[in-house]
Design an enzyme around this catalytic site. Sequence first.
Site, PDB file in Angstrom:
ATOM      1  N   LYS A  13       0.834  -1.210   0.000  1.00 18.57           N
ATOM      2  CA  LYS A  13       0.000   0.000   0.000  1.00 18.57           C
ATOM      3  C   LYS A  13       0.870   1.263   0.000  1.00 18.57           C
ATOM      4  O   LYS A  13       0.679   2.165  -0.801  1.00 18.57           O
ATOM      5  CB  LYS A  13      -0.944   0.009   1.220  1.00 18.57           C
ATOM      6  CG  LYS A  13      -1.824  -1.225   1.318  1.00 18.57           C
ATOM      7  CD  LYS A  13      -2.728  -1.188   2.527  1.00 18.57           C
ATOM      8  CE  LYS A  13      -2.010  -1.182   3.866  1.00 18.57           C
ATOM      9  NZ  LYS A  13      -1.240  -2.414   4.160  1.00 18.57           N
ATOM     10  N   ARG A  88      -9.025   0.843   9.865  1.00 16.91           N
ATOM     11  CA  ARG A  88      -8.627  -0.548  10.068  1.00 16.91           C
ATOM     12  C   ARG A  88      -9.637  -1.316  10.901  1.00 16.91           C
ATOM     13  O   ARG A  88      -9.443  -2.516  11.145  1.00 16.91           O
ATOM     14  CB  ARG A  88      -7.278  -0.592  10.793  1.00 16.91           C
ATOM     15  CG  ARG A  88      -6.063  -0.814   9.887  1.00 16.91           C
ATOM     16  CD  ARG A  88      -4.848  -0.658  10.765  1.00 16.91           C
ATOM     17  NE  ARG A  88      -3.681  -1.356  10.360  1.00 16.91           N
ATOM     18  CZ  ARG A  88      -2.612  -0.777   9.814  1.00 16.91           C
ATOM     19  NH1 ARG A  88      -2.623   0.499   9.521  1.00 16.91           N
ATOM     20  NH2 ARG A  88      -1.539  -1.479   9.562  1.00 16.91           N
ATOM     21  N   ARG A 127      11.852  -5.728   4.122  1.00 16.53           N
ATOM     22  CA  ARG A 127      11.553  -4.286   4.046  1.00 16.53           C
ATOM     23  C   ARG A 127      12.590  -3.478   4.837  1.00 16.53           C
ATOM     24  O   ARG A 127      12.975  -3.854   5.951  1.00 16.53           O
ATOM     25  CB  ARG A 127      10.157  -4.010   4.620  1.00 16.53           C
ATOM     26  CG  ARG A 127       9.858  -2.513   4.720  1.00 16.53           C
ATOM     27  CD  ARG A 127       8.397  -2.191   4.741  1.00 16.53           C
ATOM     28  NE  ARG A 127       7.722  -2.606   5.962  1.00 16.53           N
ATOM     29  CZ  ARG A 127       6.405  -2.428   6.161  1.00 16.53           C
ATOM     30  NH1 ARG A 127       5.647  -1.870   5.242  1.00 16.53           N
ATOM     31  NH2 ARG A 127       5.854  -2.843   7.273  1.00 16.53           N
ATOM     32  N   ARG A 160      12.091  -2.264  10.552  1.00 22.60           N
ATOM     33  CA  ARG A 160      11.096  -1.973  11.586  1.00 22.60           C
ATOM     34  C   ARG A 160      11.015  -3.119  12.591  1.00 22.60           C
ATOM     35  O   ARG A 160      11.039  -4.280  12.196  1.00 22.60           O
ATOM     36  CB  ARG A 160       9.717  -1.757  10.933  1.00 22.60           C
ATOM     37  CG  ARG A 160       9.536  -0.380  10.350  1.00 22.60           C
ATOM     38  CD  ARG A 160       8.294  -0.245   9.517  1.00 22.60           C
ATOM     39  NE  ARG A 160       7.070  -0.778  10.100  1.00 22.60           N
ATOM     40  CZ  ARG A 160       5.860  -0.641   9.545  1.00 22.60           C
ATOM     41  NH1 ARG A 160       5.728   0.021   8.408  1.00 22.60           N
ATOM     42  NH2 ARG A 160       4.802  -1.160  10.117  1.00 22.60           N
ATOM     43  N   ARG A 171       0.432  -9.642  13.237  1.00 21.66           N
ATOM     44  CA  ARG A 171      -0.250  -8.569  12.497  1.00 21.66           C
ATOM     45  C   ARG A 171      -1.216  -9.150  11.467  1.00 21.66           C
ATOM     46  O   ARG A 171      -2.274  -8.584  11.229  1.00 21.66           O
ATOM     47  CB  ARG A 171       0.781  -7.659  11.823  1.00 21.66           C
ATOM     48  CG  ARG A 171       1.537  -6.811  12.858  1.00 21.66           C
ATOM     49  CD  ARG A 171       2.807  -6.241  12.294  1.00 21.66           C
ATOM     50  NE  ARG A 171       2.577  -5.244  11.277  1.00 21.66           N
ATOM     51  CZ  ARG A 171       3.492  -4.876  10.380  1.00 21.66           C
ATOM     52  NH1 ARG A 171       4.674  -5.456  10.364  1.00 21.66           N
ATOM     53  NH2 ARG A 171       3.211  -3.947   9.508  1.00 21.66           N
TER      54      ARG A 171
HETATM   55  P1  ADP Z   1       2.328  -1.808   3.256  1.00 21.97           P
HETATM   56  O1  ADP Z   1       2.359  -0.299   3.177  1.00 21.97           O
HETATM   57  O2  ADP Z   1       1.107  -2.389   2.620  1.00 21.97           O
HETATM   58  O3  ADP Z   1       2.546  -2.331   4.649  1.00 21.97           O
HETATM   59  P2  ADP Z   1       4.829  -1.634   1.766  1.00 21.97           P
HETATM   60  O4  ADP Z   1       4.433  -0.760   0.620  1.00 21.97           O
HETATM   61  O5  ADP Z   1       5.677  -1.015   2.827  1.00 21.97           O
HETATM   62  O6  ADP Z   1       3.537  -2.363   2.389  1.00 21.97           O
HETATM   63  O7  ADP Z   1       5.575  -2.909   1.134  1.00 21.97           O
HETATM   64  C1  ADP Z   1       6.125  -3.929   1.995  1.00 21.97           C
HETATM   65  C2  ADP Z   1       7.475  -4.376   1.434  1.00 21.97           C
HETATM   66  O8  ADP Z   1       7.279  -5.081   0.218  1.00 21.97           O
HETATM   67  C3  ADP Z   1       8.437  -3.232   1.120  1.00 21.97           C
HETATM   68  O9  ADP Z   1       9.738  -3.684   1.406  1.00 21.97           O
HETATM   69  C4  ADP Z   1       8.260  -3.006  -0.382  1.00 21.97           C
HETATM   70  O10 ADP Z   1       9.456  -2.515  -0.986  1.00 21.97           O
HETATM   71  C5  ADP Z   1       7.926  -4.416  -0.877  1.00 21.97           C
HETATM   72  N1  ADP Z   1       6.934  -4.452  -1.953  1.00 21.97           N
HETATM   73  C6  ADP Z   1       5.875  -3.609  -2.157  1.00 21.97           C
HETATM   74  N2  ADP Z   1       5.156  -3.996  -3.233  1.00 21.97           N
HETATM   75  C7  ADP Z   1       5.754  -5.129  -3.694  1.00 21.97           C
HETATM   76  C8  ADP Z   1       5.495  -6.015  -4.810  1.00 21.97           C
HETATM   77  N3  ADP Z   1       4.453  -5.814  -5.621  1.00 21.97           N
HETATM   78  N4  ADP Z   1       6.336  -7.069  -4.982  1.00 21.97           N
HETATM   79  C9  ADP Z   1       7.387  -7.275  -4.145  1.00 21.97           C
HETATM   80  N5  ADP Z   1       7.690  -6.481  -3.099  1.00 21.97           N
HETATM   81  C10 ADP Z   1       6.900  -5.424  -2.884  1.00 21.97           C
HETATM   82  P1  AMP Z   2       1.501   0.423   9.269  1.00 19.74           P
HETATM   83  O1  AMP Z   2       2.644   1.372   9.098  1.00 19.74           O
HETATM   84  O2  AMP Z   2       0.274   0.849   8.514  1.00 19.74           O
HETATM   85  O3  AMP Z   2       1.899  -1.014   8.981  1.00 19.74           O
HETATM   86  O4  AMP Z   2       1.079   0.493  10.812  1.00 19.74           O
HETATM   87  C1  AMP Z   2       2.006   0.118  11.822  1.00 19.74           C
HETATM   88  C2  AMP Z   2       1.274  -0.084  13.141  1.00 19.74           C
HETATM   89  O5  AMP Z   2       0.670   1.159  13.554  1.00 19.74           O
HETATM   90  C3  AMP Z   2       0.130  -1.094  13.117  1.00 19.74           C
HETATM   91  O6  AMP Z   2       0.567  -2.437  13.295  1.00 19.74           O
HETATM   92  C4  AMP Z   2      -0.709  -0.610  14.305  1.00 19.74           C
HETATM   93  O7  AMP Z   2      -0.136  -0.984  15.541  1.00 19.74           O
HETATM   94  C5  AMP Z   2      -0.590   0.925  14.184  1.00 19.74           C
HETATM   95  N1  AMP Z   2      -1.647   1.504  13.341  1.00 19.74           N
HETATM   96  C6  AMP Z   2      -1.495   2.156  12.154  1.00 19.74           C
HETATM   97  N2  AMP Z   2      -2.678   2.547  11.669  1.00 19.74           N
HETATM   98  C7  AMP Z   2      -3.621   2.136  12.560  1.00 19.74           C
HETATM   99  C8  AMP Z   2      -5.045   2.218  12.618  1.00 19.74           C
HETATM  100  N3  AMP Z   2      -5.745   2.788  11.648  1.00 19.74           N
HETATM  101  N4  AMP Z   2      -5.671   1.672  13.692  1.00 19.74           N
HETATM  102  C9  AMP Z   2      -4.973   1.100  14.682  1.00 19.74           C
HETATM  103  N5  AMP Z   2      -3.637   0.966  14.689  1.00 19.74           N
HETATM  104  C10 AMP Z   2      -2.960   1.486  13.637  1.00 19.74           C
END
Ligand code: ADP
Ligand code: AMP
Length: 232
Positions: A13, A88, A127, A160, A171
């Site tokens: 995302k 969420r 990541r 992270r 998660r």
């Molecule tokens: P989210 O915001 O949904 O938690 P991220 O955008 O941070 O996910 O993506 C999670 C990890 O996967 C990052 O390291 C990113 O570079 C990688 N990633 C994102 N999209 C893809 C994809 N389509 N294929 C492979 N790796 C991806």
């Molecule tokens: P994210 O960066 O979106 O993966 O979020 C990291 C962490 O932040 C999640 O695992 C939750 O602990 C918290 N968090 C982010 N957005 C929300 C939300 N909308 N509601 C509750 N917790 C959240």
Amino acid sequence: MRLVFLGPPGAGKGTQATVQAEKRALHYIATGDELRKAIAAGTPLGEQAKAYTDSGQLVPDDLIIELFKDLLGKPGSEGGALFDGFPRTLPQAEALDRMLEEGGKTLDAVFYFDVIDEAVVHRLSGRRVCRRCGATYHVVYKAPRQEGVCDKCGGELYQRDDDLPETVRNRLRVYQAQTAALLDYYRDRGLLVRIDAGKAIDDVGQMLDDAIDALGDHSDHTGGPAAGQERL
Ligand code: ADP
Ligand code: AMP
């Protein structure tokens, strides 16, 4: 245009949201990013949120809704906005509806990033995030030019705490238990658009681009879905 990006952690995302927000001049609100900033700065919100984010639990609705309301109220979202990681839970989705309604606004679409759990675990284990600007990389799929260094600002890349495998599994359980119900919520409202997020980054980007363009062409939501995505 107001869009929500919904899906499990690691679905891609944030990767796509930053591209689309810049390209379409949408105000980008990512609650996870804001919480990490608050934790790094040691604010009262950060102190309250830390235990939840560290263990992969959701931060309580009242805290997160308050945070989101503040972010939405800041100047910059008049021309459109992209919400990543919010809502969420059902109470958050209902709160978002109320906030938009009060401002006479509506959502245009909710993009569901559909990807299997195995891909999520694999993606999150690789990541890396920039400590300074928050840009996201992957050691294989989106490697920085120089290992450990952000291409954009030269900041240090780190892993992270909540991307460690055990927390990732937690998660994913939390996503199924608390967030997946939003798929029905938005499907019932005719807003849900599924994206096959299991494809490569550029392919997902192209599908999303086409799907968002199609919204502009068919703002009454009667347009057919573009290749690789379907309105549910
Ligand atoms: P989210 O915001 O949904 O938690 P991220 O955008 O941070 O996910 O993506 C999670 C990890 O996967 C990052 O390291 C990113 O570079 C990688 N990633 C994102 N999209 C893809 C994809 N389509 N294929 C492979 N790796 C991806
Ligand atoms: P994210 O960066 O979106 O993966 O979020 C990291 C962490 O932040 C999640 O695992 C939750 O602990 C918290 N968090 C982010 N957005 C929300 C939300 N909308 N509601 C509750 N917790 C959240």
